[in-house]
Scaffold this active site. Sequence first.
Site, PDB file in Angstrom:
ATOM      1  N   ASP A   1       0.887  -1.415   0.027  1.00  0.00           N
ATOM      2  CA  ASP A   1      -0.141  -0.011   0.033  1.00  0.00           C
ATOM      3  C   ASP A   1       0.923   1.357  -0.171  1.00  0.00           C
ATOM      4  O   ASP A   1       0.557   2.333   0.359  1.00  0.00           O
ATOM      5  CB  ASP A   1      -0.809   0.068   1.372  1.00  0.00           C
ATOM      6  CG  ASP A   1      -2.108  -0.791   0.993  1.00  0.00           C
ATOM      7  OD1 ASP A   1      -2.303  -1.507   0.107  1.00  0.00           O
ATOM      8  OD2 ASP A   1      -2.895  -0.947   2.032  1.00  0.00           O
TER       9      ASP A   1
ATOM     10  N   HIS B   1      -4.156  -2.679  -4.416  1.00  0.00           N
ATOM     11  CA  HIS B   1      -5.722  -2.203  -4.403  1.00  0.00           C
ATOM     12  C   HIS B   1      -6.187  -1.734  -5.676  1.00  0.00           C
ATOM     13  O   HIS B   1      -5.416  -1.152  -6.680  1.00  0.00           O
ATOM     14  CB  HIS B   1      -6.085  -1.255  -3.419  1.00  0.00           C
ATOM     15  CG  HIS B   1      -6.129  -1.441  -2.006  1.00  0.00           C
ATOM     16  ND1 HIS B   1      -7.203  -2.184  -1.391  1.00  0.00           N
ATOM     17  CD2 HIS B   1      -4.972  -1.621  -1.194  1.00  0.00           C
ATOM     18  CE1 HIS B   1      -6.734  -2.468  -0.182  1.00  0.00           C
ATOM     19  NE2 HIS B   1      -5.514  -2.445   0.135  1.00  0.00           N
TER      20      HIS B   1
END
Length: 256
Positions: free
Chosen positions: A134, A172
Amino acid sequence: MSDLIVHQIPCLSDNYGYLLHSQKTGETATIDTPEVEPILKALDEKGWRLTHILNTHHHFDHAGGNREIKTRTGCTVIGPKDEADKIPGIDRAVGDGDTVEFGGGVAQVLGVPGHTAGHIAFSFPDEKIAFVGDTLFALGCGRLFEGTPQQMWTSLQKLIALPDETIVYCAHEYTQANAKFALSVEPDNADLQARSREIDELRRKGTPTVPTTIGLEKATNPFLRPASDDLQRTIGLEGANLVDVFAKTRELKDNF
Protein backbone atom coordinates in the site's frame (compact mmCIF):
# COMPACT_ATOMS: atom_id res chain seq x y z
CA MET A 1 11.25 -15.76 -21.01
CA SER A 2 10.87 -14.87 -17.35
CA ASP A 3 11.14 -17.75 -14.89
CA LEU A 4 8.67 -16.17 -12.50
CA ILE A 5 4.93 -16.23 -13.12
CA VAL A 6 2.64 -13.74 -11.36
CA HIS A 7 -1.00 -14.70 -10.91
CA GLN A 8 -3.35 -11.91 -9.77
CA ILE A 9 -6.30 -12.73 -7.49
CA PRO A 10 -9.22 -10.40 -6.71
CA CYS A 11 -9.86 -10.46 -2.96
CA LEU A 12 -12.30 -8.76 -0.59
CA SER A 13 -13.97 -5.70 -2.12
CA ASP A 14 -11.01 -4.06 -3.84
CA ASN A 15 -7.81 -5.91 -2.84
CA TYR A 16 -5.54 -7.91 -5.09
CA GLY A 17 -3.59 -10.91 -3.90
CA TYR A 18 -0.66 -12.22 -5.91
CA LEU A 19 0.86 -15.64 -6.30
CA LEU A 20 4.48 -15.64 -7.42
CA HIS A 21 5.59 -18.98 -8.89
CA SER A 22 9.03 -20.12 -9.97
CA GLN A 23 8.98 -22.47 -12.93
CA LYS A 24 12.59 -23.36 -12.13
CA THR A 25 12.27 -24.46 -8.50
CA GLY A 26 8.53 -24.92 -8.06
CA GLU A 27 8.47 -22.47 -5.14
CA THR A 28 5.35 -20.36 -4.79
CA ALA A 29 4.79 -17.27 -2.65
CA THR A 30 1.66 -15.35 -1.87
CA ILE A 31 2.27 -11.63 -1.54
CA ASP A 32 0.22 -10.83 1.55
CA THR A 33 -2.89 -12.78 2.58
CA PRO A 34 -5.92 -10.55 2.05
CA GLU A 35 -8.41 -13.45 1.84
CA VAL A 36 -7.78 -17.11 2.51
CA GLU A 37 -10.13 -19.03 0.24
CA PRO A 38 -9.43 -17.24 -3.06
CA ILE A 39 -5.70 -17.74 -2.50
CA LEU A 40 -6.03 -21.43 -1.67
CA LYS A 41 -8.44 -21.94 -4.58
CA ALA A 42 -5.98 -20.35 -6.99
CA LEU A 43 -3.16 -22.55 -5.69
CA ASP A 44 -5.31 -25.62 -6.20
CA GLU A 45 -6.33 -24.60 -9.71
CA LYS A 46 -2.73 -23.92 -10.68
CA GLY A 47 -1.40 -27.06 -9.02
CA TRP A 48 1.15 -25.00 -7.11
CA ARG A 49 2.39 -25.72 -3.57
CA LEU A 50 2.73 -22.65 -1.38
CA THR A 51 6.18 -22.26 0.14
CA HIS A 52 6.22 -18.62 1.28
CA ILE A 53 4.09 -15.76 2.50
CA LEU A 54 5.77 -12.41 1.80
CA ASN A 55 4.09 -9.73 3.92
CA THR A 56 4.45 -6.05 3.10
CA HIS A 57 2.83 -4.70 6.28
CA HIS A 58 0.64 -5.61 9.20
CA HIS A 59 -2.82 -4.39 8.20
CA PHE A 60 -5.50 -7.08 8.42
CA ASP A 61 -6.26 -7.04 4.69
CA HIS A 62 -2.60 -7.93 4.09
CA ALA A 63 -1.70 -10.28 6.94
CA GLY A 64 -5.06 -11.41 8.29
CA GLY A 65 -4.95 -14.77 6.50
CA ASN A 66 -1.43 -15.66 7.59
CA ARG A 67 -2.16 -18.17 10.33
CA GLU A 68 -4.79 -20.17 8.49
CA ILE A 69 -2.80 -20.32 5.27
CA LYS A 70 0.37 -21.25 7.14
CA THR A 71 -1.48 -23.99 9.04
CA ARG A 72 -2.98 -25.40 5.85
CA THR A 73 0.18 -25.25 3.72
CA GLY A 74 3.17 -25.33 6.06
CA CYS A 75 4.70 -22.30 4.32
CA THR A 76 7.29 -19.89 5.72
CA VAL A 77 6.16 -16.38 6.66
CA ILE A 78 8.54 -13.53 5.89
CA GLY A 79 7.58 -10.00 6.93
CA PRO A 80 8.79 -6.57 8.03
CA LYS A 81 11.10 -6.59 11.03
CA ASP A 82 9.80 -3.27 12.33
CA GLU A 83 6.31 -4.77 12.54
CA ALA A 84 7.31 -8.32 13.46
CA ASP A 85 5.17 -8.28 16.60
CA LYS A 86 2.11 -7.55 14.43
CA ILE A 87 2.70 -10.13 11.70
CA PRO A 88 0.85 -13.38 12.54
CA GLY A 89 2.99 -16.51 12.27
CA ILE A 90 6.15 -14.69 11.20
CA ASP A 91 9.21 -16.91 10.79
CA ARG A 92 11.72 -14.45 9.40
CA ALA A 93 11.82 -10.68 9.84
CA VAL A 94 13.48 -8.55 7.15
CA GLY A 95 14.14 -4.87 6.57
CA ASP A 96 15.66 -2.40 4.19
CA GLY A 97 18.70 -3.79 2.40
CA ASP A 98 17.98 -7.42 3.23
CA THR A 99 17.48 -10.05 0.55
CA VAL A 100 15.14 -13.01 0.21
CA GLU A 101 16.18 -15.98 -1.89
CA PHE A 102 13.34 -17.23 -4.04
CA GLY A 103 13.09 -19.26 -7.20
CA GLY A 104 16.83 -19.45 -7.68
CA GLY A 105 17.02 -15.65 -7.61
CA VAL A 106 17.02 -12.87 -5.06
CA ALA A 107 14.43 -10.33 -3.97
CA GLN A 108 15.64 -7.02 -2.62
CA VAL A 109 13.79 -5.75 0.45
CA LEU A 110 13.05 -2.03 0.38
CA GLY A 111 12.07 -0.22 3.54
CA VAL A 112 9.17 2.02 2.52
CA PRO A 113 7.56 3.40 5.71
CA GLY A 114 4.80 5.98 5.65
CA HIS A 115 1.54 4.09 5.28
CA THR A 116 2.70 2.02 8.26
CA ALA A 117 5.84 2.46 10.33
CA GLY A 118 7.59 -0.68 9.08
CA HIS A 119 6.14 -1.18 5.58
CA ILE A 120 8.42 -3.01 3.12
CA ALA A 121 8.36 -3.77 -0.59
CA PHE A 122 9.85 -6.70 -2.46
CA SER A 123 11.76 -5.91 -5.65
CA PHE A 124 12.96 -8.62 -8.04
CA PRO A 125 15.51 -6.67 -10.10
CA ASP A 126 16.38 -9.49 -12.51
CA GLU A 127 12.72 -9.86 -13.39
CA LYS A 128 11.97 -6.13 -13.15
CA ILE A 129 8.92 -6.63 -10.96
CA ALA A 130 8.06 -5.13 -7.58
CA PHE A 131 5.37 -5.80 -4.99
CA VAL A 132 4.72 -2.54 -3.18
CA GLY A 133 1.75 -3.24 -0.91
CA ASP A 134 0.00 0.00 0.00
CA THR A 135 2.96 2.36 -0.45
CA LEU A 136 2.35 3.07 -4.14
CA PHE A 137 -0.89 2.70 -6.07
CA ALA A 138 -1.68 3.28 -9.70
CA LEU A 139 -2.07 7.09 -9.68
CA GLY A 140 -1.91 7.16 -5.89
CA CYS A 141 -0.07 6.35 -2.67
CA GLY A 142 -1.09 5.04 0.71
CA ARG A 143 -2.56 7.19 3.44
CA LEU A 144 -0.08 8.23 6.12
CA PHE A 145 -1.53 6.23 8.99
CA GLU A 146 1.73 5.79 10.90
CA GLY A 147 4.35 7.88 9.10
CA THR A 148 5.21 11.41 8.08
CA PRO A 149 5.19 13.10 4.66
CA GLN A 150 8.99 13.12 4.71
CA GLN A 151 9.08 9.37 5.37
CA MET A 152 6.61 8.62 2.59
CA TRP A 153 8.33 10.87 0.06
CA THR A 154 11.64 9.19 0.87
CA SER A 155 9.99 5.80 0.41
CA LEU A 156 8.46 6.79 -2.91
CA GLN A 157 11.85 8.01 -4.12
CA LYS A 158 13.20 4.49 -3.59
CA LEU A 159 10.51 3.20 -5.93
CA ILE A 160 11.04 6.03 -8.43
CA ALA A 161 14.68 4.92 -8.63
CA LEU A 162 13.68 1.50 -10.00
CA PRO A 163 13.94 1.10 -13.80
CA ASP A 164 11.03 2.64 -15.69
CA GLU A 165 10.04 -0.73 -17.13
CA THR A 166 9.62 -2.27 -13.65
CA ILE A 167 6.15 -3.80 -13.36
CA VAL A 168 4.50 -2.61 -10.16
CA TYR A 169 2.00 -4.86 -8.40
CA CYS A 170 0.02 -2.75 -5.96
CA ALA A 171 -2.61 -4.10 -3.65
CA HIS A 172 -5.86 -2.28 -4.43
CA GLU A 173 -8.12 -1.34 -7.33
CA TYR A 174 -8.26 2.37 -6.54
CA THR A 175 -7.18 3.71 -9.92
CA GLN A 176 -10.37 5.23 -11.27
CA ALA A 177 -10.95 7.28 -8.13
CA ASN A 178 -7.26 8.18 -8.02
CA ALA A 179 -7.46 9.44 -11.60
CA LYS A 180 -10.25 11.86 -10.73
CA PHE A 181 -8.13 13.33 -7.96
CA ALA A 182 -4.98 13.39 -10.09
CA LEU A 183 -6.75 15.42 -12.77
CA SER A 184 -7.95 17.89 -10.14
CA VAL A 185 -4.37 18.75 -9.13
CA GLU A 186 -2.58 18.35 -12.48
CA PRO A 187 -5.26 19.16 -15.05
CA ASP A 188 -2.89 20.06 -17.90
CA ASN A 189 -1.00 16.72 -17.89
CA ALA A 190 -1.80 15.26 -21.34
CA ASP A 191 -0.42 11.84 -20.39
CA LEU A 192 -2.70 11.78 -17.37
CA GLN A 193 -5.70 12.85 -19.44
CA ALA A 194 -5.12 10.00 -21.87
CA ARG A 195 -4.55 7.51 -19.09
CA SER A 196 -7.76 8.52 -17.35
CA ARG A 197 -9.73 7.79 -20.51
CA GLU A 198 -8.06 4.37 -20.79
CA ILE A 199 -8.85 3.61 -17.13
CA ASP A 200 -12.52 4.48 -17.59
CA GLU A 201 -12.70 2.08 -20.52
CA LEU A 202 -10.95 -0.71 -18.60
CA ARG A 203 -13.30 -0.36 -15.65
CA ARG A 204 -16.32 -0.23 -17.95
CA LYS A 205 -15.25 -3.71 -19.12
CA GLY A 206 -14.47 -4.89 -15.58
CA THR A 207 -10.77 -5.18 -16.41
CA PRO A 208 -8.14 -4.54 -13.70
CA THR A 209 -6.09 -1.36 -14.01
CA VAL A 210 -3.09 -2.88 -12.25
CA PRO A 211 -0.30 -3.78 -12.53
CA THR A 212 1.31 -0.55 -13.65
CA THR A 213 4.91 0.46 -14.34
CA ILE A 214 7.32 2.85 -12.69
CA GLY A 215 7.64 4.83 -15.92
CA LEU A 216 3.88 5.25 -16.26
CA GLU A 217 3.55 6.37 -12.65
CA LYS A 218 6.39 8.87 -13.00
CA ALA A 219 4.53 10.44 -15.93
CA THR A 220 1.05 10.53 -14.41
CA ASN A 221 0.95 9.95 -10.63
CA PRO A 222 0.80 13.29 -8.77
CA PHE A 223 2.41 11.79 -5.68
CA LEU A 224 5.55 11.08 -7.70
CA ARG A 225 5.44 14.51 -9.35
CA PRO A 226 5.82 17.23 -6.68
CA ALA A 227 8.27 18.98 -9.02
CA SER A 228 5.52 19.48 -11.62
CA ASP A 229 4.91 23.16 -12.35
CA ASP A 230 1.28 22.38 -13.15
CA LEU A 231 0.78 20.61 -9.83
CA GLN A 232 2.56 23.28 -7.80
CA ARG A 233 0.55 26.03 -9.47
CA THR A 234 -2.78 24.25 -8.97
CA ILE A 235 -2.26 23.65 -5.26
CA GLY A 236 -0.72 27.09 -4.65
CA LEU A 237 2.80 26.03 -3.73
CA GLU A 238 4.91 27.25 -6.64
CA GLY A 239 8.63 26.87 -5.91
CA ALA A 240 8.03 25.13 -2.59
CA ASN A 241 10.05 22.33 -1.04
CA LEU A 242 9.10 19.00 -2.64
CA VAL A 243 8.18 17.44 0.70
CA ASP A 244 5.78 20.33 1.35
CA VAL A 245 4.24 19.88 -2.10
CA PHE A 246 3.86 16.16 -1.49
CA ALA A 247 2.34 16.76 1.95
CA LYS A 248 -0.21 19.23 0.58
CA THR A 249 -1.10 16.84 -2.25
CA ARG A 250 -1.67 14.02 0.24
CA GLU A 251 -3.77 16.30 2.45
CA LEU A 252 -5.92 17.29 -0.51
CA LYS A 253 -6.43 13.64 -1.45
CA ASP A 254 -7.44 12.76 2.10
CA ASN A 255 -10.24 15.32 1.84
CA PHE A 256 -11.16 14.82 -1.81
